[in-house]
Design a protein around this motif. Structure first.
Motif, mmCIF file in Angstrom:
data_model
loop_
_atom_site.group_PDB
_atom_site.id
_atom_site.type_symbol
_atom_site.label_atom_id
_atom_site.label_comp_id
_atom_site.label_asym_id
_atom_site.label_seq_id
_atom_site.Cartn_x
_atom_site.Cartn_y
_atom_site.Cartn_z
ATOM 1 N N GLY A 94 45.699 47.557 36.753
ATOM 2 C CA GLY A 94 44.951 46.540 37.490
ATOM 3 C C GLY A 94 43.459 46.603 37.198
ATOM 4 N N HIS A 127 47.607 38.427 37.262
ATOM 5 C CA HIS A 127 47.074 39.704 37.746
ATOM 6 C C HIS A 127 46.877 39.588 39.260
ATOM 7 C CE1 HIS A 127 43.573 42.332 38.658
ATOM 8 N NE2 HIS A 127 43.950 43.068 37.635
ATOM 9 N N TYR A 154 52.448 41.787 37.438
ATOM 10 C CA TYR A 154 52.428 41.044 38.697
ATOM 11 C C TYR A 154 53.034 39.661 38.496
ATOM 12 C CZ TYR A 154 50.265 38.265 42.440
ATOM 13 O OH TYR A 154 50.033 37.420 43.501
#
Length: 254
Positions: A94, A127, A154
């Motif tokens: 991330g 994301h 994601y």
DNA sequence: GCGACAG
DNA sequence: ATCTTGTCGC
């Protein structure tokens, strides 16, 4: 010094862009994410595409980054550069950009050719905060960037058909594979990317908008760049180059 | 709290 | 990502 090299220097020199703390990095992403823009991408007008990638040493003591520019029509390498450096930020899912962009930017700054579009090995808007590495790079330099990842981070999606070119949409939500796509394509669903089968019977790639491109054009471009293998050619070349470069540097140093 | 988690 | 040989399949 080229226009892009100047932008790269400014971006790298601004401490604001490179927080040490993950918490600050997330805050920085939230600020920069507002600058992401989706613009039409005329795929037929794209001539040169730069593939980017980074290779790490097992002990995390060194890394190499590569930028390889290919001609979309011939898929031949027009220019390539590779640089070596050291990690300055840990790998945190991330927060990819804070780890890989410093070396990637350094490689881009060494390029003498100016590509029409950049292609990152990772996500753009697909994301949690709609700010994957492709968006991060695009916003920092304000250039068109497409994201092409090899696995999901994601978003929910269904599995596309087995033929090359078939695809399904990725919509916002926890990472999950669902039986069918109709429910995903329903009105109001936030489409954040596309699962694209670049090679028949082989695991698909995950395409998403980085910055200043649109999803349709991004997917079309990635498909054109993957006539033979799953991963688009520019990224394959960059992957191979930075891997070889890192080993060569290791051998040279001892 | 638990599980997930690009490269 | 990286460490690694062989092996199954078209």
């Amino acid at each position: 010094m080229s226009e892009i090299a100047e932008r790269v220097a400014r971006v790298l020199d601004d401490p604001e862009n490179w927080p040490d703390d993950p918490k600050e990095a997330v805050a920085r992403q939230r600020v920069l994410a507002d600058r992401v823009r989706v613009e039409p991408l005329d795929v037929d007008a794209v001539r040169l595409v730069a593939g980017l990638d980074v290779s790490y040493a097992t002990d995390n003591s060194a890394l190499s980054a590569a930028a390889v520019i290919l001609d979309v029509q011939t898929l031949e390498v027009v220019e390539s550069v590779a640089i070596s450096s050291e990690p300055t930020f840990p790998y945190i899912s991330g927060l990819f950009g804070f780890r890989e962009l410093p070396p990637v930017l350094e490689a881009l700054g060494a390029l003498r050719t100016t590509p029409d579009v950049y292609l990152c090995d990772g996500f753009g808007m697909a994301h949690p905060r709609r700010f994957g590495i492709a968006s991060h790079l695009g916003v920092l330099l304000d250039l068109p960037v497409v994201g092409s990842a090899k696995s999901v981070l994601y978003g929910k999606h269904s599995v596309p058909g087995n033929e090359r070119g078939s695809w399904t949409p990725m919509v916002a939500g926890r990472s999950e594979v669902v039986p069918d796509s109709p429910a995903l394509a329903r009105e109001g669903a936030e489409v954040i990317g596309r699962v694209l089968r670049t090679r028949a019977g082989v695991k698909p790639v995950y395409v998403s908008v980085g910055h200043r491109v649109d999803l349709e054009g991004s997917a079309e471009l990635v498909l054109r760049l993957s006539p033979k293998y799953r991963v688009p050619e520019p990224v394959r070349h960059a992957d191979r180059l930075c891997g070889e470069h890192r080993k060569a540097v290791l051998a040279a140093k001892g």
